[in-house]
Design a protein around this motif. Structure first.
Motif, PDB file in Angstrom:
ATOM      1  N   GLY A  45       0.830  -1.286   0.153  1.00 14.11           N
ATOM      2  CA  GLY A  45       0.220  -0.034  -0.112  1.00 14.11           C
ATOM      3  C   GLY A  45       0.776   1.040  -0.051  1.00 14.11           C
ATOM      4  O   GLY A  45       0.414   2.340  -0.748  1.00 14.11           O
ATOM      5  N   SER A  46       1.962   1.286   0.726  1.00 13.23           N
ATOM      6  CA  SER A  46       2.810   2.666   0.885  1.00 13.23           C
ATOM      7  C   SER A  46       3.375   2.872  -0.533  1.00 13.23           C
ATOM      8  O   SER A  46       3.804   4.074  -0.636  1.00 13.23           O
ATOM      9  N   ALA A  47       3.634   2.051  -1.441  1.00 16.76           N
ATOM     10  CA  ALA A  47       3.954   2.296  -2.818  1.00 16.76           C
ATOM     11  C   ALA A  47       3.004   3.105  -3.572  1.00 16.76           C
ATOM     12  O   ALA A  47       3.398   3.865  -4.310  1.00 16.76           O
ATOM     13  N   SER A  48       1.913   3.069  -3.253  1.00 13.56           N
ATOM     14  CA  SER A  48       0.963   3.848  -3.892  1.00 13.56           C
ATOM     15  C   SER A  48       1.086   5.550  -3.525  1.00 13.56           C
ATOM     16  O   SER A  48       0.967   6.509  -4.200  1.00 13.56           O
ATOM     17  N   TYR A  49       0.726   5.629  -2.167  1.00  8.79           N
ATOM     18  CA  TYR A  49       0.940   7.023  -1.909  1.00  8.79           C
ATOM     19  C   TYR A  49       2.510   7.696  -1.682  1.00  8.79           C
ATOM     20  O   TYR A  49       2.549   8.735  -1.767  1.00  8.79           O
ATOM     21  N   ALA A  50       3.224   6.601  -2.079  1.00  5.84           N
ATOM     22  CA  ALA A  50       4.651   7.395  -2.155  1.00  5.84           C
ATOM     23  C   ALA A  50       4.740   7.824  -3.599  1.00  5.84           C
ATOM     24  O   ALA A  50       5.720   8.549  -4.159  1.00  5.84           O
ATOM     25  N   GLY A  51       3.690   7.529  -4.481  1.00  8.23           N
ATOM     26  CA  GLY A  51       3.732   8.067  -5.929  1.00  8.23           C
ATOM     27  C   GLY A  51       4.587   7.119  -6.786  1.00  8.23           C
ATOM     28  O   GLY A  51       4.289   7.411  -8.453  1.00  8.23           O
ATOM     29  N   VAL A  52       5.351   6.317  -6.392  1.00  4.11           N
ATOM     30  CA  VAL A  52       6.159   5.505  -7.400  1.00  4.11           C
ATOM     31  C   VAL A  52       5.399   4.347  -8.191  1.00  4.11           C
ATOM     32  O   VAL A  52       5.582   4.226  -9.484  1.00  4.11           O
ATOM     33  N   LEU A  53       4.438   4.031  -7.707  1.00  2.46           N
ATOM     34  CA  LEU A  53       3.478   2.991  -8.417  1.00  2.46           C
ATOM     35  C   LEU A  53       2.749   3.693  -9.493  1.00  2.46           C
ATOM     36  O   LEU A  53       2.939   2.996 -10.619  1.00  2.46           O
ATOM     37  N   GLY A  54       1.963   4.721  -9.372  1.00  2.00           N
ATOM     38  CA  GLY A  54       1.427   5.319 -10.302  1.00  2.00           C
ATOM     39  C   GLY A  54       2.453   5.756 -11.739  1.00  2.00           C
ATOM     40  O   GLY A  54       2.124   5.818 -12.677  1.00  2.00           O
ATOM     41  N   ARG A  55       3.543   6.525 -11.037  1.00  2.00           N
ATOM     42  CA  ARG A  55       4.527   7.042 -12.143  1.00  2.00           C
ATOM     43  C   ARG A  55       5.168   5.806 -12.934  1.00  2.00           C
ATOM     44  O   ARG A  55       4.934   6.108 -14.266  1.00  2.00           O
ATOM     45  N   VAL A  56       5.423   4.732 -12.261  1.00  2.00           N
ATOM     46  CA  VAL A  56       5.759   3.542 -13.037  1.00  2.00           C
ATOM     47  C   VAL A  56       5.017   3.007 -14.132  1.00  2.00           C
ATOM     48  O   VAL A  56       5.319   2.703 -15.347  1.00  2.00           O
ATOM     49  N   LEU A  57       3.739   2.874 -13.436  1.00  6.26           N
ATOM     50  CA  LEU A  57       2.685   2.049 -14.316  1.00  6.26           C
ATOM     51  C   LEU A  57       2.231   3.194 -15.350  1.00  6.26           C
ATOM     52  O   LEU A  57       1.855   2.580 -16.460  1.00  6.26           O
ATOM     53  N   LYS A  58       2.292   4.395 -15.204  1.00  5.61           N
ATOM     54  CA  LYS A  58       1.651   5.419 -16.183  1.00  5.61           C
ATOM     55  C   LYS A  58       2.931   5.140 -17.405  1.00  5.61           C
ATOM     56  O   LYS A  58       2.635   5.193 -18.520  1.00  5.61           O
ATOM     57  N   THR A  59       3.980   5.414 -17.117  1.00  5.28           N
ATOM     58  CA  THR A  59       5.113   5.075 -17.959  1.00  5.28           C
ATOM     59  C   THR A  59       5.148   3.763 -18.719  1.00  5.28           C
ATOM     60  O   THR A  59       5.245   3.936 -20.174  1.00  5.28           O
ATOM     61  N   PHE A  60       4.935   2.837 -18.101  1.00  2.00           N
ATOM     62  CA  PHE A  60       4.870   1.388 -18.464  1.00  2.00           C
ATOM     63  C   PHE A  60       3.811   1.283 -19.762  1.00  2.00           C
ATOM     64  O   PHE A  60       3.903   0.498 -20.544  1.00  2.00           O
ATOM     65  N   ARG A  61       2.661   1.908 -19.473  1.00  2.00           N
ATOM     66  CA  ARG A  61       1.395   1.502 -20.156  1.00  2.00           C
ATOM     67  C   ARG A  61       1.373   2.404 -21.432  1.00  2.00           C
ATOM     68  O   ARG A  61       0.550   2.195 -22.218  1.00  2.00           O
ATOM     69  N   ALA A  62       2.225   3.530 -21.288  1.00  2.00           N
ATOM     70  CA  ALA A  62       1.950   4.348 -22.562  1.00  2.00           C
ATOM     71  C   ALA A  62       2.204   3.793 -23.738  1.00  2.00           C
ATOM     72  O   ALA A  62       3.490   3.161 -24.118  1.00  2.00           O
ATOM     73  N   GLY A  63       1.309   3.845 -24.849  1.00  2.00           N
ATOM     74  CA  GLY A  63       1.726   3.334 -26.020  1.00  2.00           C
ATOM     75  C   GLY A  63       1.845   1.765 -26.180  1.00  2.00           C
ATOM     76  O   GLY A  63       1.962   1.169 -27.244  1.00  2.00           O
ATOM     77  N   THR A  64       0.745   0.752 -25.209  1.00  2.73           N
ATOM     78  CA  THR A  64       0.904  -0.253 -25.352  1.00  2.73           C
ATOM     79  C   THR A  64      -0.617  -1.064 -25.032  1.00  2.73           C
ATOM     80  O   THR A  64      -1.381  -0.042 -25.038  1.00  2.73           O
TER      81      THR A  64
END
Length: 303
Positions: free
Chosen positions: A106-125
């Motif tokens: 859970g703490s990965a989500s409010y640290a912001g790292v989860l959203g940032r990584v997944l947004k970059t990963f999903r772009a154009g896929t």
């Protein structure tokens, strides 16, 4: 009984280009082959079709026969499908198409790292992304068993199988969470020596795993063993316990963003360790989507 055709895609492509240009010489140039070789490909394809001619050709012109006109739309549909298969295979090989299952704390989500990584990963896929919120001990078990591709965890990991490796993603300072009215409330910073007689709220993990390992190391480096009054699985619960006056707690800096009434967060001036979030996975991933995720991970951030 229907004959089994053994015509190749190259022969179908040759037929398509000649049908488009109605000129063997120009078609050979477009295909990058010698004209005699192109002529041979067409003859081989006609033989596959039982000797039916595809073109009416003489010295002055090249025209499609009625038979050629009939089969041309199907040949072009076949080539389009073949190109689609190649494109899908290329996307899957590059990790831009497929499926990946990821776990996260859970703490990965409010640290912001989860959203940032997944947004970059999903772009154009066109990746089927499946997410599970799991405690670290469960993540380790599921990754090693091959049921989950990777997981966002708090480091360090110890006592885990050698096949499990990690990649650092985020580093953040460790802060102290205090209940309102605590003797240290309002201080700009605290020293570890000021905390030796405090009652602490720790995570449920053992002293060699994740954030708990960092908290134990802080106390050990300061020369005392923490008195642990309560334990909890999530930082949200830990902060709530602090708010209730059940003790103080070490928390990652990102937890200080939580607007919990009755809790203040103070910097530890002589902290000897930091908290790190990493991605845990098997050391030889076979899933192309996971390999792509690992390839796009940015250099470690600091909070």
């Amino acid at each position: 009984m229907n004959r089994s055709l053994t015509a190749t895609l190259r022969q179908y492509e040759a037929f398509d280009v000649v049908a488009e240009t109605l000129h063997f010489g120009r078609a050979a140039q477009l295909l990058g082959v010698a004209q005699p070789a192109l002529t041979q490909q067409i003859k081989q394809l006609e033989a596959e079709f039982g000797g039916e001619l595809l073109f009416d050709r003489n010295r002055r012109r090249v025209l499609l026969t009625e038979f050629g006109e009939t089969v041309l739309p199907e040949v072009r549909a076949l080539l389009r499908q073949a190109h689609r298969v190649e494109n899908i295979a290329d996307a899957a090989r590059g990790g831009r198409r497929g499926r990946i299952e990821l776990a996260y704390i859970g703490s990965a989500s409010y640290a912001g790292v989860l959203g940032r990584v997944l947004k970059t990963f999903r772009a154009g896929t066109d990746v089927d992304l499946v997410l599970h919120e799991l405690d670290m001990d469960l993540q380790i078990r599921e990754i090693v068993a091959g049921r989950i591709d990777a997981g966002f965890v708090r480091l360090p990991l110890s006592g885990v199988p050698d096949v499990l490796v990690t990649r650092d993603i985020l580093e953040e300072d460790i802060m102290l969470a205090l209940p309102r009215g605590h003797r240290l409330e309002g201080a700009e910073s605290v020293r570890m020596a000021d905390l030796c007689k405090e009652s602490f709220i720790f995570t449920h993990l053992g002293p060699d795993l994740g954030f708990a390992a960092c908290a134990y190391a802080l106390c050990s480096d300061a020369g005392f063993t923490p008195h642990i009054a309560h334990r909890a699985r999530q930082f949200t619960a830990i902060v709530s316990f602090v708010s209730a006056g059940l003790g103080v707690a070490f928390v990652p800096a990102s937890v200080a963003r939580m607007a919990e009434v009755g809790v203040s967060f103070v910097r530890i001036s002589d902290a000897t360790v930091t908290s790190r979030i990493g991605l845990a996975h098997l050391d030889a991933p076979t899933n192309p989507t996971l390999r792509r995720l690992l390839a796009i991970l940015e250099p470690i951030d600091r909070l």
